[in-house]
Scaffold this motif. Sequence first.
Motif, PDB file in Angstrom:
ATOM      1  N   CYS A  86       1.296 -10.226   3.563  1.00  0.00           N
ATOM      2  CA  CYS A  86       0.863  -9.591   4.808  1.00  0.00           C
ATOM      3  C   CYS A  86       2.044  -9.557   5.776  1.00  0.00           C
ATOM      4  O   CYS A  86       2.737 -10.558   5.972  1.00  0.00           O
ATOM      5  CB  CYS A  86      -0.285 -10.393   5.420  1.00  0.00           C
ATOM      6  SG  CYS A  86      -0.754  -9.803   7.049  1.00  0.00           S
ATOM      7  N   CYS A 141      -4.807  -6.970   4.490  1.00  0.00           N
ATOM      8  CA  CYS A 141      -5.043  -8.414   4.553  1.00  0.00           C
ATOM      9  C   CYS A 141      -6.335  -8.666   5.327  1.00  0.00           C
ATOM     10  O   CYS A 141      -6.759  -7.841   6.124  1.00  0.00           O
ATOM     11  CB  CYS A 141      -3.862  -9.068   5.264  1.00  0.00           C
ATOM     12  SG  CYS A 141      -4.064 -10.815   5.571  1.00  0.00           S
ATOM     13  N   CYS A 175       0.460 -11.856   9.208  1.00  0.00           N
ATOM     14  CA  CYS A 175       0.280 -13.318   9.149  1.00  0.00           C
ATOM     15  C   CYS A 175       1.120 -13.960   8.037  1.00  0.00           C
ATOM     16  O   CYS A 175       1.118 -15.176   7.883  1.00  0.00           O
ATOM     17  CB  CYS A 175      -1.193 -13.677   8.989  1.00  0.00           C
ATOM     18  SG  CYS A 175      -1.867 -13.334   7.357  1.00  0.00           S
ATOM     19  N   CYS A 224      -6.732 -10.514   7.786  1.00  0.00           N
ATOM     20  CA  CYS A 224      -6.430 -10.579   9.224  1.00  0.00           C
ATOM     21  C   CYS A 224      -6.281  -9.182   9.815  1.00  0.00           C
ATOM     22  O   CYS A 224      -6.109  -9.026  11.016  1.00  0.00           O
ATOM     23  CB  CYS A 224      -5.162 -11.400   9.481  1.00  0.00           C
ATOM     24  SG  CYS A 224      -3.627 -10.483   9.270  1.00  0.00           S
TER      25      CYS A 224
HETATM   26 ZN    ZN Z   1      -2.650 -11.208   7.328  1.00  0.00          ZN
END
Ligand code: ZN
Length: 213
Positions: free
Chosen positions: A100, A125, A103, A127
């Motif tokens: 990612c 991802c 993150c 996130c």
């Molecule tokens: Zn991420």
Amino acid sequence: MEKVIKVKCIDKFTLRNHAETEVLAEVEEKDYVAELHEETEEYFAKDDQGREFLVGEINIIGELVLQDGFKMSSDRVILIKVVDKLGTHTLMSNCFVVQCLKCKKERNLVESDIKENHKILPEKCECGGKNEFKYWLDSVYTEDEYKELERKAELKEQAVDLFRKYPGNININLLKRHLRIGLITANMLLEALENDGVISHLGENRKRTLLKS
Ligand SMILES: [Zn+2]
């Protein structure tokens, strides 16, 4: 029997030589990709430093028997082909990662990351960040092979420059004369450029044309 298997180490250990003076491998509790050594019918994986260790073997009735401390991983080994300026490479799960950009979390490639025409576009991802597919050539090639490939890539560029200059003369002699290479290398270059779709196949008029510039 599978050429490549994915196993999970469930009990980490350090492999030492008989005299216990040397560390042969350090095996962590995680997934490893192991390759079959066909002569001995044994599967070997590599630790983080590239040191090989045995994970299992094929027994007399053709069954896979894993070493103590290993079990089969639930993930399948994904073998993929990628094309870059150095050619086409077959990559195994331990040669690439999906990470990612936001993150920085890493994960394995999954089948749904692979789109039509074998294009790799990793799913987002969790996130919300964009995932990026990365692979390392040093796990695919030795330093010498890598240098050789770089030289070939360089020769390819020089050959294309020549073809632009002499589009009516795309042949082995042109390459031999201007790049100071031998017949075999010149032939290999022409074939590689044809496979890459840069130049045409030898036509009925015994000539090739430049397809991409
Ligand atoms: Zn991420």
